[in-house]
Design a protein around this motif. Structure first.
Motif, PDB file in Angstrom:
ATOM      1  N   ILE A   1       0.759  -1.157  -0.056  1.00  0.00           N
ATOM      2  CA  ILE A   1      -0.072  -0.079   0.070  1.00  0.00           C
ATOM      3  C   ILE A   1       0.857   1.209  -0.105  1.00  0.00           C
ATOM      4  CG2 ILE A   1      -1.746   1.311   1.270  1.00  0.00           C
ATOM      5  CD1 ILE A   1      -2.132  -1.657   2.483  1.00  0.00           C
ATOM      6  N   SER A   2       0.699   2.313  -1.091  1.00  0.00           N
ATOM      7  CA  SER A   2       1.376   3.408  -0.762  1.00  0.00           C
ATOM      8  C   SER A   2       0.302   4.702  -0.917  1.00  0.00           C
ATOM      9  CB  SER A   2       2.104   3.344  -2.108  1.00  0.00           C
ATOM     10  OG  SER A   2       2.724   4.659  -2.280  1.00  0.00           O
ATOM     11  N   HIS A   3       0.200   5.128   0.286  1.00  0.00           N
ATOM     12  CA  HIS A   3      -0.466   6.483   0.134  1.00  0.00           C
ATOM     13  C   HIS A   3       0.178   7.600  -0.469  1.00  0.00           C
ATOM     14  CE1 HIS A   3      -3.745   5.173   2.873  1.00  0.00           C
ATOM     15  NE2 HIS A   3      -2.514   4.671   3.808  1.00  0.00           N
ATOM     16  N   TRP A   4       1.382   7.525  -0.836  1.00  0.00           N
ATOM     17  CA  TRP A   4       2.134   8.524  -1.365  1.00  0.00           C
ATOM     18  C   TRP A   4       1.868   8.470  -2.834  1.00  0.00           C
ATOM     19  CZ3 TRP A   4       7.481   9.553  -3.163  1.00  0.00           C
ATOM     20  CH2 TRP A   4       7.994  10.791  -2.806  1.00  0.00           C
ATOM     21  N   GLY A   5       1.840   7.232  -3.627  1.00  0.00           N
ATOM     22  CA  GLY A   5       1.670   7.084  -4.761  1.00  0.00           C
ATOM     23  C   GLY A   5       0.178   6.705  -5.136  1.00  0.00           C
ATOM     24  N   ALA A   6      -0.579   6.855  -4.036  1.00  0.00           N
ATOM     25  CA  ALA A   6      -2.155   6.382  -4.111  1.00  0.00           C
ATOM     26  C   ALA A   6      -2.289   5.153  -4.898  1.00  0.00           C
ATOM     27  CB  ALA A   6      -2.999   7.582  -4.708  1.00  0.00           C
ATOM     28  N   ASN A   7      -1.594   4.008  -4.469  1.00  0.00           N
ATOM     29  CA  ASN A   7      -1.370   2.818  -5.238  1.00  0.00           C
ATOM     30  C   ASN A   7      -1.522   1.722  -4.394  1.00  0.00           C
ATOM     31  OD1 ASN A   7      -0.968   1.617  -7.875  1.00  0.00           O
ATOM     32  ND2 ASN A   7       0.930   1.068  -7.079  1.00  0.00           N
ATOM     33  N   LEU A   8      -2.111   0.809  -4.830  1.00  0.00           N
ATOM     34  CA  LEU A   8      -1.855  -0.582  -4.375  1.00  0.00           C
ATOM     35  C   LEU A   8      -1.302  -1.490  -5.410  1.00  0.00           C
ATOM     36  CD1 LEU A   8      -2.663  -2.876  -2.202  1.00  0.00           C
ATOM     37  CD2 LEU A   8      -4.697  -3.143  -3.278  1.00  0.00           C
ATOM     38  N   ASN A   9      -0.267  -2.183  -5.112  1.00  0.00           N
ATOM     39  CA  ASN A   9       0.429  -2.956  -6.001  1.00  0.00           C
ATOM     40  C   ASN A   9       0.342  -4.391  -5.430  1.00  0.00           C
ATOM     41  OD1 ASN A   9       3.389  -4.603  -6.101  1.00  0.00           O
ATOM     42  ND2 ASN A   9       2.785  -3.821  -8.034  1.00  0.00           N
ATOM     43  N   ILE A  10      -0.108  -5.386  -6.263  1.00  0.00           N
ATOM     44  CA  ILE A  10      -0.331  -6.706  -5.879  1.00  0.00           C
ATOM     45  C   ILE A  10       0.628  -7.576  -6.669  1.00  0.00           C
ATOM     46  CG2 ILE A  10      -1.800  -8.622  -5.684  1.00  0.00           C
ATOM     47  CD1 ILE A  10      -3.852  -7.032  -4.643  1.00  0.00           C
ATOM     48  N   GLN A  11       1.442  -8.434  -6.151  1.00  0.00           N
ATOM     49  CA  GLN A  11       2.302  -9.194  -7.100  1.00  0.00           C
ATOM     50  C   GLN A  11       2.047 -10.727  -6.464  1.00  0.00           C
ATOM     51  OE1 GLN A  11       6.385  -7.955  -8.233  1.00  0.00           O
ATOM     52  NE2 GLN A  11       6.888 -10.044  -7.456  1.00  0.00           N
ATOM     53  N   ASP A  12       1.944 -11.817  -7.524  1.00  0.00           N
ATOM     54  CA  ASP A  12       1.691 -13.092  -7.144  1.00  0.00           C
ATOM     55  C   ASP A  12       2.754 -13.967  -7.742  1.00  0.00           C
ATOM     56  OD1 ASP A  12      -0.704 -12.553  -6.109  1.00  0.00           O
ATOM     57  OD2 ASP A  12      -2.010 -13.210  -7.575  1.00  0.00           O
ATOM     58  N   GLU A  13       3.325 -14.722  -6.699  1.00  0.00           N
ATOM     59  CA  GLU A  13       4.436 -15.812  -7.360  1.00  0.00           C
ATOM     60  C   GLU A  13       3.734 -16.982  -7.430  1.00  0.00           C
ATOM     61  OE1 GLU A  13       8.179 -13.834  -5.044  1.00  0.00           O
ATOM     62  OE2 GLU A  13       8.350 -15.759  -5.504  1.00  0.00           O
ATOM     63  N   ILE A  14       3.363 -17.589  -8.473  1.00  0.00           N
ATOM     64  CA  ILE A  14       2.804 -18.694  -8.835  1.00  0.00           C
ATOM     65  C   ILE A  14       3.300 -19.939  -9.077  1.00  0.00           C
ATOM     66  CG2 ILE A  14       0.605 -19.752  -9.889  1.00  0.00           C
ATOM     67  CD1 ILE A  14      -0.574 -16.820  -9.705  1.00  0.00           C
ATOM     68  N   VAL A  15       3.234 -20.882  -8.626  1.00  0.00           N
ATOM     69  CA  VAL A  15       3.649 -22.339  -9.017  1.00  0.00           C
ATOM     70  C   VAL A  15       2.492 -23.226  -9.422  1.00  0.00           C
ATOM     71  CG1 VAL A  15       5.198 -24.532  -8.571  1.00  0.00           C
ATOM     72  CG2 VAL A  15       5.873 -22.556  -7.620  1.00  0.00           C
ATOM     73  N   LEU A  16       2.430 -23.653 -10.636  1.00  0.00           N
ATOM     74  CA  LEU A  16       1.195 -24.141 -11.306  1.00  0.00           C
ATOM     75  C   LEU A  16       1.855 -25.522 -11.692  1.00  0.00           C
ATOM     76  CD1 LEU A  16      -1.668 -23.350 -12.586  1.00  0.00           C
ATOM     77  CD2 LEU A  16      -0.531 -23.058 -14.324  1.00  0.00           C
ATOM     78  N   HIS A  17       0.902 -26.350 -11.319  1.00  0.00           N
ATOM     79  CA  HIS A  17       1.199 -27.695 -11.390  1.00  0.00           C
ATOM     80  C   HIS A  17      -0.023 -28.577 -12.308  1.00  0.00           C
ATOM     81  CE1 HIS A  17       2.477 -31.921 -10.474  1.00  0.00           C
ATOM     82  NE2 HIS A  17       1.358 -32.252  -9.941  1.00  0.00           N
ATOM     83  N   ASN A  18       0.197 -29.281 -13.194  1.00  0.00           N
ATOM     84  CA  ASN A  18      -0.759 -30.266 -13.976  1.00  0.00           C
ATOM     85  C   ASN A  18      -0.819 -31.465 -13.365  1.00  0.00           C
ATOM     86  OD1 ASN A  18      -2.249 -31.815 -15.518  1.00  0.00           O
ATOM     87  ND2 ASN A  18      -1.221 -31.072 -17.587  1.00  0.00           N
ATOM     88  N   ALA A  19      -1.884 -31.549 -12.658  1.00  0.00           N
ATOM     89  CA  ALA A  19      -2.216 -32.860 -11.831  1.00  0.00           C
ATOM     90  C   ALA A  19      -2.748 -34.096 -12.402  1.00  0.00           C
ATOM     91  CB  ALA A  19      -2.762 -32.571 -10.549  1.00  0.00           C
ATOM     92  N   GLY A  20      -2.984 -33.948 -13.690  1.00  0.00           N
ATOM     93  CA  GLY A  20      -3.444 -35.021 -14.614  1.00  0.00           C
ATOM     94  C   GLY A  20      -2.469 -36.176 -14.486  1.00  0.00           C
TER      95      GLY A  20
END
Ligand SMILES: *[C@@H]1O[C@H](CO)[C@@H](O)[C@H](O)[C@H]1NC(C)=O
Ligand SMILES: *[C@@H]1O[C@H](CO)[C@@H](O)[C@H](O)[C@H]1NC(C)=O
Ligand SMILES: *[C@@H]1O[C@H](CO)[C@@H](O)[C@H](O)[C@H]1NC(C)=O
Ligand SMILES: *[C@@H]1O[C@H](CO)[C@@H](O)[C@H](O)[C@H]1NC(C)=O
Length: 489
Positions: free
Chosen positions: A240-259
């Motif tokens: 959260i940045s009030h200074w930049g009036a910004n909410l940055n969200i970052q996701d690091e995702i490990v995806l797996h094919n479980a088939g």
């Protein structure tokens, strides 16, 4: 305003400490419906309940050990009503073979009065590929196992279980033998549905005695035409940045094919020709969709090699918090991994975006606190998130921090996060979750104060930095001058 009501609701939910005394009932009917899926399976159980004593308000629901282990989400309501009924888990009694939940009706039932209860659950890791290995162009089949009887501490007049697949291609199903509660066929199949029951006059069944004597396991083996996507880990950081009036969200995702895991080698030629003819096998995961918040911008997507350009975003417009409360709008991102994921393969990538802070934050002038709402997860329809870590990084100097998760985390911690241009570091809240499904698409609310001096801290830090640079550059100049003079000498 809406935000505040929700907070009050959460608080009351957690503070709820009702008098949990059981009453006596009879189930006139139980119908359980299993909607077979991939990584998640929705199970809805309808109980037609009749009160056997006056002023009955607390009903007991039992889940078998098996079911309990697989259940990641559950909710109970009265049929036709929106409100979720309060549910209290009761510790497992060693003598019983069931997990017990107490449910309180919105108003007590009179003697002989009836009510319909709907228990909604989502099971995860309840299916597994069978066969375990498949070639690149093969079909995909899964097995689902369940207990035959829905357990209940009350007598049940009639009960049945319907197991429904998405397509009628059900390869096999168990026919239970020696069923005492019916004289007819114990199982029937019609189209994509396998029905166990009706079974009549079942005694109280949540006891170990009933379970050892009568309980049976049944398996349904069915064709499933969609890839089995699993998110092994999701690491979310929301800053959260009030200074930049910004909410940055970052996701690091490990995806797996479980088939089913790939048998033999991967042939890109074969893959390309099958996608060309639009006949890609469900064992290959070559694209997926994610639901992202509305109003996002500067979306980035990269993996271990670099930026990935093969994705498409349909961004929903920004909805300021003050106007919407809790909007159901979301952006849709269609993601193509760098390479098609075959059975058993993994893909690690990072996805991030910015959003206007006003979409998720409001200021309560009465308490002098900010309220920010951060979604727990990125929803990937029908996928399961095995492990999630959600870190919410508050502005520097934030105090009086309180948080209200939509459902309790496995654990949560407060730490300090130091980043560029910070002086004292930022308070960070970290929540750990396991086995999240698309039903867990809730919002973590955090309230905090930012003292006026803290708002100034960043500009001051920047100013100090600039002055520092200025002084340094003056120093450099002096040095330069001296060097110059030396060289000249
Ligand atoms: C409840 O139902 C039973 C059997 O149907 C009946 O004998 C009894 O009188 C009923 N009691 C009340 C209070 O309605
Ligand atoms: C990836 O894209 C971002 C913005 O879209 C850009 O700033 C960055 O330089 C790119 N990185 C590489 C390695 O191309
Ligand atoms: C994918 O990750 C899982 C653990 O998360 C690991 O057991 C498996 O070996 C990986 N698969 C491949 C093909 O590397
Ligand atoms: C919190 O739970 C996660 C797994 O859910 C675990 O890896 C982590 O070590 C736990 N942290 C603490 C502080 O207990």
């Amino acid at each position: 305003m809406i935000l505040r009501c929700q907070l009050a609701f959460f608080v009351s939910l957690f503070a709820a400490n009702l008098a949990w005394a059981g009453h006596s009932f009879e189930n006139t009917a139980i119908v359980r419906t299993v909607e077979l899926g991939g990584a998640s399976v929705h199970v809805t159980t309808a109980f037609a309940v009749k009160a056997l004593e006056p002023k009955s308000s607390v009903y007991t629901i039992a889940l078998s050990k098996n079911e309990h282990q697989k259940t990641s989400w559950l909710e109970v309501r009265q049929k036709g009503q929106q409100a979720v009924l309060p549910l209290q888990p009761v510790l497992l009694d060693a003598a019983n073979d069931a997990y017990i939940y107490k449910v309180e009706f919105s108003k007590p039932l009179a003697m002989n009065e009836s009510v319909n209860l709907i228990l909604d659950t989502v099971q995860t890791h309840a299916t597994f590929p069978w066969p375990e290995q498949a070639g690149q162009t093969d079909d995909q089949a899964l097995k689902y196992e369940t207990d035959l009887y829905v357990l209940s501490p009350y007598k049940t007049a009639v009960q049945r279980t319907k197991v429904r697949a998405l397509s009628p291609r059900i390869l096999s199903y168990t026919t239970p033998e020696g069923i005492e509660f019916t004289t007819e066929n114990p199982v029937t199949k019609s189209g994509a549905t396998v029905t166990y029951g009706p079974y009549h006059n079942i005694p109280e069944s949540s006891s170990a005695e009933f379970v050892t004597k009568h309980q049976k396991h049944v398996t349904v083996h069915y064709n499933h035409d969609f890839p089995l996507a699993e998110i092994t880990t999701l690491k979310r950081a929301a800053e959260i940045s009030h200074w930049g009036a910004n909410l940055n969200i970052q996701d690091e995702i490990v995806l797996h094919n479980a088939g089913p895991t790939l048998k033999g080698h991967f042939s890109r030629l074969q893959f390309q020709s099958s996608t060309f003819y639009n006949r890609a096998s469900p064992t290959v995961l070559n694209w997926f969709t994610l639901h992202l918040p509305a109003g996002i911008k500067n979306v980035y997507y990269y993996d271990q090699i670099g930026n990935v350009s093969t994705s498409r975003l349909r961004a929903a417009p920004s909805v300021p918090k003050s106007l919407s409360g809790n909007s159901n709008q979301y952006s849709i991102m269609e993601v193509r991994p760098r390479y098609p994921l075959l059975g058993g393969w993994n893909y690690t990538f990072t996805l991030g975006w910015d959003a206007p802070l006003s979409d998720s934050t409001s200021f309560d002038s009465k308490t002098g606190k900010y309220i920010v709402g951060v979604p727990v997860m990125t929803v990937m329809p029908d996928a399961v998130v095995d492990d999630a870590e959600v870190k919410i990084i508050l502005p520097e100097g934030a105090t009086d921090i309180e948080f209200f998760p939509p459902f309790p985390a496995k654990n949560n911690t407060i730490s300090t996060h130091i980043s560029y241009l910070d002086t004292v570091g930022r308070p960070a809240l970290t929540f750990h979750y396991e086995h999240l499904t698309d039903k867990h698409n809730g919002i973590i609310y955090v309230t905090y104060k930012v003292p006026f001096s803290a708002h100034l801290r960043k500009p001051l830090a920047v100013a100090t930095g600039l002055i520092g640079l200025f002084v340094l550059s003056m120093g450099w100049r002096r040095v330069d001058v001296r060097l110059d003079t030396k060289q000249k000498l």
